[in-house]
Structure formats: C-alpha cells, structure tokens
Design a protein around this motif. Sequence first.
Motif, PDB file in Angstrom:
ATOM      1  N   MET A 118      53.620   7.788  66.295  1.00  0.00           N
ATOM      2  CA  MET A 118      54.626   8.020  65.132  1.00  0.00           C
ATOM      3  C   MET A 118      53.655   8.696  64.190  1.00  0.00           C
ATOM      4  O   MET A 118      52.573   8.155  63.626  1.00  0.00           O
ATOM      5  CB  MET A 118      55.170   6.903  64.731  1.00  0.00           C
ATOM      6  N   GLY A 119      54.196   9.775  63.573  1.00  0.00           N
ATOM      7  CA  GLY A 119      53.324  10.312  62.652  1.00  0.00           C
ATOM      8  C   GLY A 119      53.504   9.926  61.173  1.00  0.00           C
ATOM      9  O   GLY A 119      54.424   8.766  61.144  1.00  0.00           O
ATOM     10  N   GLU A 120      53.320  10.518  60.380  1.00  0.00           N
ATOM     11  CA  GLU A 120      53.468  10.090  58.828  1.00  0.00           C
ATOM     12  C   GLU A 120      55.104  10.549  58.583  1.00  0.00           C
ATOM     13  O   GLU A 120      55.393  11.652  58.866  1.00  0.00           O
ATOM     14  CB  GLU A 120      52.656  10.845  57.946  1.00  0.00           C
ATOM     15  N   PHE A 121      55.574   9.906  57.700  1.00  0.00           N
ATOM     16  CA  PHE A 121      56.973  10.143  57.294  1.00  0.00           C
ATOM     17  C   PHE A 121      57.007  11.464  56.433  1.00  0.00           C
ATOM     18  O   PHE A 121      56.205  11.774  55.499  1.00  0.00           O
ATOM     19  CB  PHE A 121      57.802   9.001  56.379  1.00  0.00           C
ATOM     20  N   GLU A 122      57.911  12.440  56.686  1.00  0.00           N
ATOM     21  CA  GLU A 122      57.983  13.592  55.887  1.00  0.00           C
ATOM     22  C   GLU A 122      59.111  13.623  55.054  1.00  0.00           C
ATOM     23  O   GLU A 122      60.188  13.366  55.196  1.00  0.00           O
ATOM     24  CB  GLU A 122      58.311  14.853  56.973  1.00  0.00           C
ATOM     25  N   TRP A 123      58.495  13.624  53.735  1.00  0.00           N
ATOM     26  CA  TRP A 123      59.638  13.695  52.454  1.00  0.00           C
ATOM     27  C   TRP A 123      60.147  15.094  52.312  1.00  0.00           C
ATOM     28  O   TRP A 123      59.374  15.976  52.603  1.00  0.00           O
ATOM     29  CB  TRP A 123      58.821  13.273  51.534  1.00  0.00           C
ATOM     30  N   PRO A 124      61.486  15.043  52.004  1.00  0.00           N
ATOM     31  CA  PRO A 124      61.958  16.243  51.491  1.00  0.00           C
ATOM     32  C   PRO A 124      61.383  16.937  50.281  1.00  0.00           C
ATOM     33  O   PRO A 124      60.727  16.228  49.521  1.00  0.00           O
ATOM     34  CB  PRO A 124      63.563  16.132  51.668  1.00  0.00           C
ATOM     35  N   TRP A 125      61.316  18.095  50.244  1.00  0.00           N
ATOM     36  CA  TRP A 125      60.614  18.865  49.181  1.00  0.00           C
ATOM     37  C   TRP A 125      61.143  18.289  47.826  1.00  0.00           C
ATOM     38  O   TRP A 125      60.536  18.183  46.805  1.00  0.00           O
ATOM     39  CB  TRP A 125      60.861  20.254  49.150  1.00  0.00           C
ATOM     40  N   GLU A 126      62.619  17.839  47.677  1.00  0.00           N
ATOM     41  CA  GLU A 126      63.072  17.405  46.572  1.00  0.00           C
ATOM     42  C   GLU A 126      62.715  16.155  45.942  1.00  0.00           C
ATOM     43  O   GLU A 126      62.616  15.912  44.775  1.00  0.00           O
ATOM     44  CB  GLU A 126      64.807  16.935  46.809  1.00  0.00           C
ATOM     45  N   TYR A 127      61.933  15.438  46.888  1.00  0.00           N
ATOM     46  CA  TYR A 127      61.246  14.177  46.524  1.00  0.00           C
ATOM     47  C   TYR A 127      60.042  14.380  45.638  1.00  0.00           C
ATOM     48  O   TYR A 127      59.666  13.621  44.907  1.00  0.00           O
ATOM     49  CB  TYR A 127      60.722  13.490  47.887  1.00  0.00           C
ATOM     50  N   ASN A 128      59.475  15.595  45.373  1.00  0.00           N
ATOM     51  CA  ASN A 128      58.505  15.968  44.642  1.00  0.00           C
ATOM     52  C   ASN A 128      58.774  16.757  43.465  1.00  0.00           C
ATOM     53  O   ASN A 128      58.257  17.397  42.635  1.00  0.00           O
ATOM     54  CB  ASN A 128      57.387  16.505  45.260  1.00  0.00           C
ATOM     55  N   PHE A 129      60.249  16.864  43.426  1.00  0.00           N
ATOM     56  CA  PHE A 129      60.906  17.583  42.280  1.00  0.00           C
ATOM     57  C   PHE A 129      61.418  16.539  41.053  1.00  0.00           C
ATOM     58  O   PHE A 129      62.449  15.556  41.474  1.00  0.00           O
ATOM     59  CB  PHE A 129      62.062  18.292  42.782  1.00  0.00           C
ATOM     60  N   PRO A 130      60.859  16.276  39.752  1.00  0.00           N
ATOM     61  CA  PRO A 130      61.311  15.215  39.048  1.00  0.00           C
ATOM     62  C   PRO A 130      62.812  14.941  39.046  1.00  0.00           C
ATOM     63  O   PRO A 130      63.283  13.800  38.568  1.00  0.00           O
ATOM     64  CB  PRO A 130      60.388  15.524  37.597  1.00  0.00           C
ATOM     65  N   PRO A 131      63.570  16.211  38.801  1.00  0.00           N
ATOM     66  CA  PRO A 131      64.995  15.934  38.438  1.00  0.00           C
ATOM     67  C   PRO A 131      65.908  15.389  39.657  1.00  0.00           C
ATOM     68  O   PRO A 131      66.838  14.698  39.396  1.00  0.00           O
ATOM     69  CB  PRO A 131      65.571  17.376  38.132  1.00  0.00           C
ATOM     70  N   PHE A 132      65.157  15.154  40.764  1.00  0.00           N
ATOM     71  CA  PHE A 132      65.642  14.560  42.035  1.00  0.00           C
ATOM     72  C   PHE A 132      65.874  12.977  41.754  1.00  0.00           C
ATOM     73  O   PHE A 132      66.895  12.440  42.202  1.00  0.00           O
ATOM     74  CB  PHE A 132      64.615  14.524  43.181  1.00  0.00           C
ATOM     75  N   PHE A 133      65.037  12.408  40.685  1.00  0.00           N
ATOM     76  CA  PHE A 133      65.110  10.941  40.524  1.00  0.00           C
ATOM     77  C   PHE A 133      66.105  10.697  39.234  1.00  0.00           C
ATOM     78  O   PHE A 133      66.103   9.425  38.915  1.00  0.00           O
ATOM     79  CB  PHE A 133      63.746  10.574  40.145  1.00  0.00           C
ATOM     80  N   THR A 134      67.101  11.685  38.868  1.00  0.00           N
ATOM     81  CA  THR A 134      68.016  11.389  37.823  1.00  0.00           C
ATOM     82  C   THR A 134      69.216  12.078  38.322  1.00  0.00           C
ATOM     83  O   THR A 134      69.292  13.192  38.581  1.00  0.00           O
ATOM     84  CB  THR A 134      67.441  12.166  36.502  1.00  0.00           C
ATOM     85  N   LEU A 135      70.194  11.162  38.561  1.00  0.00           N
ATOM     86  CA  LEU A 135      71.411  11.864  38.970  1.00  0.00           C
ATOM     87  C   LEU A 135      72.025  13.074  37.788  1.00  0.00           C
ATOM     88  O   LEU A 135      72.082  12.718  36.738  1.00  0.00           O
ATOM     89  CB  LEU A 135      72.628  10.698  38.911  1.00  0.00           C
ATOM     90  N   GLN A 136      72.370  14.021  38.381  1.00  0.00           N
ATOM     91  CA  GLN A 136      72.548  15.222  37.747  1.00  0.00           C
ATOM     92  C   GLN A 136      73.892  15.139  37.196  1.00  0.00           C
ATOM     93  O   GLN A 136      74.870  14.989  37.788  1.00  0.00           O
ATOM     94  CB  GLN A 136      72.127  16.558  38.639  1.00  0.00           C
ATOM     95  N   PRO A 137      74.231  15.799  36.060  1.00  0.00           N
ATOM     96  CA  PRO A 137      75.619  15.737  35.430  1.00  0.00           C
ATOM     97  C   PRO A 137      76.355  16.911  36.148  1.00  0.00           C
ATOM     98  O   PRO A 137      77.615  16.580  36.295  1.00  0.00           O
ATOM     99  CB  PRO A 137      75.369  16.219  34.012  1.00  0.00           C
TER     100      PRO A 137
END
Length: 171
Positions: A1-20
């Motif tokens: 089992m390889g390493e978990f692949e995070w989506p690109w959005e995971y490294n995009f700061p606004p992803f961690f705030t629900l957008q209006p």
Amino acid sequence: MGEFEWPWEYNFPPFFTLQPHDKTREHQLKVWMDLILKYHKYRNEAILTVNQETPLFSNETLKRQLPADARLQILEELQKSGNAAPLANKTRWEIYWYTLDEWADKIYTWVTNCGLNNTVCTLFEITNGENSTSEEFYGLDQGVLRKVLRKLEERRKCELFDDDSDGVKFF
C-alpha cells in the motif's frame, strides 16, 4: 500500500474554509466528501470523530484546519448520500466508502462465489477469514458489518443470529 494521495485542493488554503458562493461551496463539499471516503477506505477505518486531530482535517504545512461546523456539514451531506451515519450525538460517525446496500451486494456476491449459501458463518469469518483476505470488506468494522447483514436480512438473503454466537446463515 503506497502513500495516501491528497487532492490538489488539500494544499489550497481556501479549501479549509467553507466558501460563501453557492456553486463554489457545492464543489468544495463534493471534494471534501470524496476525500473523506477515500481517506477512510485507504486507512480501512469506519469511525470518524468530528473533533479528532487528524491529517484529514488539518494540513500542518498550511497551518490550516477545517472548523468543526464545516466538518459536521460535510458529514451531514455524506449521510444524505448514504455514506455516513451519526453514532454519538453527531460527534462520532460511521463512514461507508460504499453505501450499506453496495456492501451488501459485495458480501452476497462473495457468499455466492464461495458457495456459502445455506451455511452458517461467523462475522469474524466474513471480515477476517482466509476466504475473504482479498475482498474489500476484509477487516470491515463489525458494527458496519452488522448493519450490512441487516440489509441482507431485509432482502431475505440471510438471517443474523441475535445470540452471542456472532453467526449468520446465508440463503
């Protein structure tokens, strides 16, 4: 089992705030839902605790984390799709990377392929037995398994014993 692949959005700061903006938030929720399912499938973990410190909701590199209310909103969306169910006052959730009906289909196909119809199995045999090591439900949480077997019971494909035997008879 390889390493978990995070989506690109995971490294995009606004992803961690629900957008209006509705369309943006709708897409964001979909990405979060997909991420939760993939992460739990990868780790073979059925239980998610909303306030738990986990890389899933906390990106150390960005020093950002998803707030608890946003986590709850995503889990409620997963519940609507049949991919999650609350356990303890919505602080703990079962996560189903396959819906209970999809799990039921997979298990019943395996039962049929293994010739286990009209036989009794233990729950342990299903999720940890030699015949199931290559199956996606190998190691599946016992609480989730019981719910899946109840689905099969509703379809009259099995009978789950309500005693201490942890057994089930497939038809």
